[in-house]
Design a protein around this motif. Structure first.
Motif, PDB file in Angstrom:
ATOM      1  N   GLN A  12     -11.912  -5.877   4.736  1.00  0.00           N
ATOM      2  CA  GLN A  12     -11.957  -7.011   4.095  1.00  0.00           C
ATOM      3  C   GLN A  12     -10.475  -7.710   3.824  1.00  0.00           C
ATOM      4  N   ALA A  13      -9.472  -7.651   4.814  1.00  0.00           N
ATOM      5  CA  ALA A  13      -8.288  -8.002   4.672  1.00  0.00           C
ATOM      6  C   ALA A  13      -8.203  -9.591   4.673  1.00  0.00           C
ATOM      7  N   ALA A  14      -7.155 -10.158   4.016  1.00  0.00           N
ATOM      8  CA  ALA A  14      -7.288 -11.509   4.161  1.00  0.00           C
ATOM      9  C   ALA A  14      -6.162 -11.977   5.623  1.00  0.00           C
ATOM     10  N   GLY A  15      -5.529 -10.974   5.879  1.00  0.00           N
ATOM     11  CA  GLY A  15      -4.306 -11.189   7.053  1.00  0.00           C
ATOM     12  C   GLY A  15      -3.813  -9.914   7.476  1.00  0.00           C
ATOM     13  N   VAL A  16      -3.294  -9.979   8.772  1.00  0.00           N
ATOM     14  CA  VAL A  16      -2.576  -8.449   9.231  1.00  0.00           C
ATOM     15  C   VAL A  16      -1.116  -9.057   9.779  1.00  0.00           C
ATOM     16  N   LEU A  17      -0.390  -7.920   9.447  1.00  0.00           N
ATOM     17  CA  LEU A  17       1.066  -8.126   9.833  1.00  0.00           C
ATOM     18  C   LEU A  17       1.471  -6.902  10.626  1.00  0.00           C
ATOM     19  N   ALA A  18       1.698  -7.144  12.053  1.00  0.00           N
ATOM     20  CA  ALA A  18       1.809  -6.169  13.121  1.00  0.00           C
ATOM     21  C   ALA A  18       3.133  -6.205  13.557  1.00  0.00           C
ATOM     22  N   LEU A  19       3.945  -5.210  13.191  1.00  0.00           N
ATOM     23  CA  LEU A  19       5.165  -4.889  13.757  1.00  0.00           C
ATOM     24  C   LEU A  19       5.389  -4.407  14.969  1.00  0.00           C
ATOM     25  N   VAL A  74      -6.768  -4.344  -5.182  1.00  0.00           N
ATOM     26  CA  VAL A  74      -6.777  -4.829  -6.404  1.00  0.00           C
ATOM     27  C   VAL A  74      -7.728  -5.858  -6.491  1.00  0.00           C
ATOM     28  N   PRO A  75      -8.860  -5.985  -7.189  1.00  0.00           N
ATOM     29  CA  PRO A  75      -9.852  -6.719  -7.385  1.00  0.00           C
ATOM     30  C   PRO A  75      -9.236  -8.287  -7.682  1.00  0.00           C
ATOM     31  N   GLY A  76      -9.676  -9.117  -6.819  1.00  0.00           N
ATOM     32  CA  GLY A  76      -8.903 -10.539  -6.979  1.00  0.00           C
ATOM     33  C   GLY A  76      -7.751 -10.911  -6.309  1.00  0.00           C
ATOM     34  N   MET A  77      -7.185  -9.977  -5.665  1.00  0.00           N
ATOM     35  CA  MET A  77      -5.886 -10.075  -5.178  1.00  0.00           C
ATOM     36  C   MET A  77      -5.867  -9.997  -3.686  1.00  0.00           C
ATOM     37  N   PRO A  78      -5.387 -10.951  -2.908  1.00  0.00           N
ATOM     38  CA  PRO A  78      -5.409 -10.966  -1.488  1.00  0.00           C
ATOM     39  C   PRO A  78      -4.699  -9.777  -0.811  1.00  0.00           C
ATOM     40  N   LEU A  79      -5.341  -9.149   0.081  1.00  0.00           N
ATOM     41  CA  LEU A  79      -5.256  -7.848   0.848  1.00  0.00           C
ATOM     42  C   LEU A  79      -4.545  -8.106   2.049  1.00  0.00           C
ATOM     43  N   ILE A  80      -3.349  -7.941   2.263  1.00  0.00           N
ATOM     44  CA  ILE A  80      -2.765  -7.794   3.840  1.00  0.00           C
ATOM     45  C   ILE A  80      -2.378  -6.486   4.405  1.00  0.00           C
ATOM     46  N   VAL A  81      -3.138  -6.221   5.437  1.00  0.00           N
ATOM     47  CA  VAL A  81      -2.729  -4.763   6.038  1.00  0.00           C
ATOM     48  C   VAL A  81      -1.769  -5.116   7.113  1.00  0.00           C
ATOM     49  N   GLY A  82      -1.193  -3.868   7.426  1.00  0.00           N
ATOM     50  CA  GLY A  82      -0.073  -3.982   8.539  1.00  0.00           C
ATOM     51  C   GLY A  82       0.382  -2.553   8.919  1.00  0.00           C
ATOM     52  N   GLY A  83       1.813  -2.735   9.561  1.00  0.00           N
ATOM     53  CA  GLY A  83       2.353  -1.626   9.977  1.00  0.00           C
ATOM     54  C   GLY A  83       3.270  -1.806  11.434  1.00  0.00           C
ATOM     55  N   ARG A  84       3.844  -0.787  11.377  1.00  0.00           N
ATOM     56  CA  ARG A  84       4.631  -0.908  13.009  1.00  0.00           C
ATOM     57  C   ARG A  84       3.918  -0.046  14.045  1.00  0.00           C
ATOM     58  N   SER A  85       3.968  -0.568  15.322  1.00  0.00           N
ATOM     59  CA  SER A  85       3.400   0.307  16.315  1.00  0.00           C
ATOM     60  C   SER A  85       2.096   0.962  15.884  1.00  0.00           C
ATOM     61  N   SER A  86       1.895   2.252  16.151  1.00  0.00           N
ATOM     62  CA  SER A  86       0.711   2.849  16.052  1.00  0.00           C
ATOM     63  C   SER A  86      -0.145   2.207  14.676  1.00  0.00           C
TER      64      SER A  86
END
Length: 201
Positions: A117-124, A92-104
């Protein structure tokens, strides 16, 4: 708002379930599943629910190999290619993007975060190495320049990375790789991190 989408990728169609919060979304969190599991994993479900309640638009992505009915994951390059296409379609233009997931899914998100071009990563449950093979470390997949939160079980046989640079590591006492023990606490930790970075209410 709940929406189910099919996103065409170079590796076949991916399925996406998008949930929007009540009111404007502060960020977009895109989460992927583990190698043999799906988006209904307890930790993903808990993080999804808590993040939506905190003003985050959350997308749960099912990789093309799972959509096609296969249990065995596609090669890493194919996973990354499909994931990158999905994230590009959801951005979404102008909205911070956080990517992540679990394991693989956490590995895929980590490897592709700079390109996306993610702003951050959440790694479970980031799997640092195969069980019993600490010499085969995957520490190099963790982002070196993005805020990253790794949440791991204290007794995870896949190992737990050490915090370094922008990578923060939180350990769930008594939990193993599936993070089923204390899923509410895991979700609280994830949302707390999102809040600290201004990505959630």
């Amino acid at each position: 708002m709940n929406e189910s989408l099919t996103v065409e990728t170079p590796r076949g169609p991916a399925a996406v379930r998008v949930t929007g919060p009540t009111g404007p979304a502060l960020s977009l969190l895109v989460l992927g599943h583990g190698a043999g599991g799906g988006i209904d994993a307890p930790d993903l479900t808990a993080v999804h629910d808590a993040a939506v309640a905190a003003g985050v638009r959350v997308a749960l992505v099912t990789q093309p190999y799972r959509v096609a009915g296969r249990r065995a994951p596609a090669p890493a390059g194919q996973l990354d290619e499909a994931w990158t296409a999905v994230v590009g379609a959801l951005r979404v233009p102008g909205m911070p993007l956080i990517v992540g997931g679990r394991s693989s899914g956490a590995r895929v998100a980590c490897r592709t975060a700079p390109t996306a071009q993610a702003a951050g990563v959440l790694a479970l449950a980031f799997p640092l190495h195969p069980p019993g093979k600490p010499e085969k470390t995957r520490v190099g997949e963790l982002p070196s320049a993005l805020p990253t939160l790794v949440i791991s079980g204290e007794r995870d046989p896949f190992g737990v990375p050490e915090p370094a640079g922008p990578v923060e590591v939180l350990i769930r006492p008594g939990a193993v790789h599936d993070l089923r023990k204390g899923v509410t606490e895991t979700a609280d930790l994830a949302v707390g991190w999102l809040r600290r970075n201004g990505w959630a209410r």
